[in-house]
Write a protein that holds these residues in place. Structure first.
Motif, mmCIF file in Angstrom:
data_model
loop_
_atom_site.group_PDB
_atom_site.id
_atom_site.type_symbol
_atom_site.label_atom_id
_atom_site.label_comp_id
_atom_site.label_asym_id
_atom_site.label_seq_id
_atom_site.Cartn_x
_atom_site.Cartn_y
_atom_site.Cartn_z
ATOM 1 N N GLY A 49 0.800 -1.301 -0.036
ATOM 2 C CA GLY A 49 -0.049 -0.064 0.091
ATOM 3 C C GLY A 49 0.720 1.137 0.223
ATOM 4 N N MET A 50 2.205 1.052 0.449
ATOM 5 C CA MET A 50 3.096 2.288 0.347
ATOM 6 C C MET A 50 3.986 2.060 -0.697
ATOM 7 S SD MET A 50 3.889 2.266 4.624
ATOM 8 C CE MET A 50 5.020 3.563 4.213
ATOM 9 N N GLY A 51 3.566 1.308 -1.731
ATOM 10 C CA GLY A 51 4.629 1.439 -3.004
ATOM 11 C C GLY A 51 5.772 0.307 -2.639
ATOM 12 N N SER A 52 5.621 -0.253 -1.679
ATOM 13 C CA SER A 52 6.675 -1.204 -1.169
ATOM 14 C C SER A 52 8.023 -0.362 -0.839
ATOM 15 C CB SER A 52 7.161 -2.350 -2.320
ATOM 16 O OG SER A 52 6.179 -3.104 -2.445
ATOM 17 N N GLU A 53 7.890 0.886 -0.313
ATOM 18 C CA GLU A 53 9.003 1.665 0.018
ATOM 19 C C GLU A 53 9.213 1.338 1.469
ATOM 20 O OE1 GLU A 53 7.603 5.960 -0.295
ATOM 21 O OE2 GLU A 53 7.876 5.605 -2.523
ATOM 22 N N GLN A 54 8.570 0.428 2.207
ATOM 23 C CA GLN A 54 8.945 0.163 3.340
ATOM 24 C C GLN A 54 9.036 -1.444 3.511
ATOM 25 O OE1 GLN A 54 9.977 1.529 6.591
ATOM 26 N NE2 GLN A 54 10.249 3.484 5.301
ATOM 27 N N LEU A 55 9.917 -2.405 4.307
ATOM 28 C CA LEU A 55 9.763 -3.722 4.246
ATOM 29 C C LEU A 55 10.221 -4.162 5.469
ATOM 30 C CD1 LEU A 55 13.169 -4.554 3.959
ATOM 31 C CD2 LEU A 55 12.609 -4.144 1.527
ATOM 32 N N THR A 56 9.928 -5.281 5.818
ATOM 33 C CA THR A 56 10.434 -6.165 7.068
ATOM 34 C C THR A 56 11.603 -6.884 6.902
ATOM 35 O OG1 THR A 56 8.063 -5.997 7.752
ATOM 36 C CG2 THR A 56 9.405 -7.727 8.967
ATOM 37 N N ALA A 57 12.607 -6.712 7.371
ATOM 38 C CA ALA A 57 13.824 -7.481 7.234
ATOM 39 C C ALA A 57 14.222 -8.090 8.510
ATOM 40 C CB ALA A 57 14.950 -6.591 6.862
ATOM 41 N N ILE A 58 15.026 -9.253 8.309
ATOM 42 C CA ILE A 58 15.416 -10.114 9.359
ATOM 43 C C ILE A 58 17.134 -9.829 9.041
ATOM 44 C CG2 ILE A 58 15.896 -12.085 10.655
ATOM 45 C CD1 ILE A 58 12.972 -12.873 9.379
ATOM 46 N N GLY A 59 17.959 -9.708 10.350
ATOM 47 C CA GLY A 59 19.437 -9.672 10.232
ATOM 48 C C GLY A 59 19.894 -9.506 11.484
ATOM 49 N N GLY A 65 24.237 -7.865 18.035
ATOM 50 C CA GLY A 65 24.714 -8.778 17.067
ATOM 51 C C GLY A 65 23.675 -10.028 17.103
ATOM 52 N N HIS A 66 22.607 -9.893 17.859
ATOM 53 C CA HIS A 66 21.546 -10.922 17.744
ATOM 54 C C HIS A 66 20.631 -10.500 16.676
ATOM 55 C CE1 HIS A 66 21.700 -11.941 22.170
ATOM 56 N NE2 HIS A 66 22.608 -10.877 22.053
ATOM 57 N N TRP A 67 19.876 -11.582 16.167
ATOM 58 C CA TRP A 67 18.964 -11.626 15.240
ATOM 59 C C TRP A 67 17.683 -10.636 15.580
ATOM 60 C CZ3 TRP A 67 19.942 -13.317 10.433
ATOM 61 C CH2 TRP A 67 20.849 -14.299 10.238
ATOM 62 N N ILE A 68 17.393 -9.657 14.783
ATOM 63 C CA ILE A 68 16.306 -8.949 14.861
ATOM 64 C C ILE A 68 15.377 -8.721 13.842
ATOM 65 C CG2 ILE A 68 17.596 -7.427 16.485
ATOM 66 C CD1 ILE A 68 17.813 -5.316 14.180
ATOM 67 N N THR A 69 14.059 -8.461 13.736
ATOM 68 C CA THR A 69 13.090 -8.035 12.651
ATOM 69 C C THR A 69 12.819 -6.601 12.741
ATOM 70 O OG1 THR A 69 12.446 -10.566 12.942
ATOM 71 C CG2 THR A 69 11.049 -9.150 11.673
ATOM 72 N N ILE A 70 12.838 -6.209 11.801
ATOM 73 C CA ILE A 70 12.424 -4.685 11.883
ATOM 74 C C ILE A 70 12.056 -4.188 10.607
ATOM 75 C CG2 ILE A 70 14.855 -4.074 11.211
ATOM 76 C CD1 ILE A 70 14.795 -1.931 13.522
ATOM 77 N N ASP A 71 11.288 -3.234 10.701
ATOM 78 C CA ASP A 71 10.735 -2.293 9.337
ATOM 79 C C ASP A 71 12.073 -1.335 8.789
ATOM 80 O OD1 ASP A 71 8.515 -4.074 9.372
ATOM 81 O OD2 ASP A 71 7.348 -2.524 10.332
#
Length: 147
Positions: A49-59, A65-71
């Motif tokens: 809905g936002m033109g895919s200008e935002q996404l959810t990433a895991i890294g 240094g821990h795994w995080i999930t963030i927009d």
């Protein structure tokens, strides 16, 4: 012992080395607030809905240094590609997300690369500073002097 989750296709990308920041994009910041420059992240969702200008990433997080999930902004990532993921930590974080085939992941990677390039070029309306360190202006390979 719990059985390892099935591997699945995701879109992988890297965080840009330098991003434009501040008023009219005249300052530079390394990486993002959450990820180091060059960090590999996995894209698990976008906001169409936002033109895919935002996404959810895991890294791996920048500070812990821990795994995080963030927009994060799509424009802060580059080199999108389809990857078969085996990491249990990543698979646990995306088990309730849509499952892509290899072909779908390749299509999404190409689409997100176009969106990211467009976002980097149009987000700041002002011209680039001189010299510019942003991802679009850095040379792909270092220049070698003829000396």
């Amino acid at each position: 012992m719990a059985e390892a989750p099935e591997p699945r296709w995701l879109v992988a990308a890297n965080v840009v080395r330098w991003r434009r920041y501040g008023e009219l994009g005249q300052e530079f910041r390394s990486g993002t607030k959450a990820f180091r420059a060059g960090a590999k992240v996995y894209v698990v969702d976008t906001y169409p809905g936002m033109g895919s200008e935002q996404l959810t990433a895991i890294g791996h997080g920048r500070h812990t240094g821990h795994w995080i999930t963030i927009d994060t902004g799509t424009r802060h990532l580059h080199t999108f590609r389809a990857r078969l993921v085996y990491s249990p930590a990543v698979l646990r974080r995306c088990e309730d997300r849509l499952v892509w085939s290899r072909e779908e992941a390749v299509e999404w990677a190409e689409f997100l690369e176009r969106i990211a390039r467009l976002g980097r070029n149009t987000h700041h309306a002002a011209p680039h500073p001189d010299p510019c360190l942003c991802h679009e202006c850095l040379p792909v390979a270092p220049e070698i002097s003829p000396d």
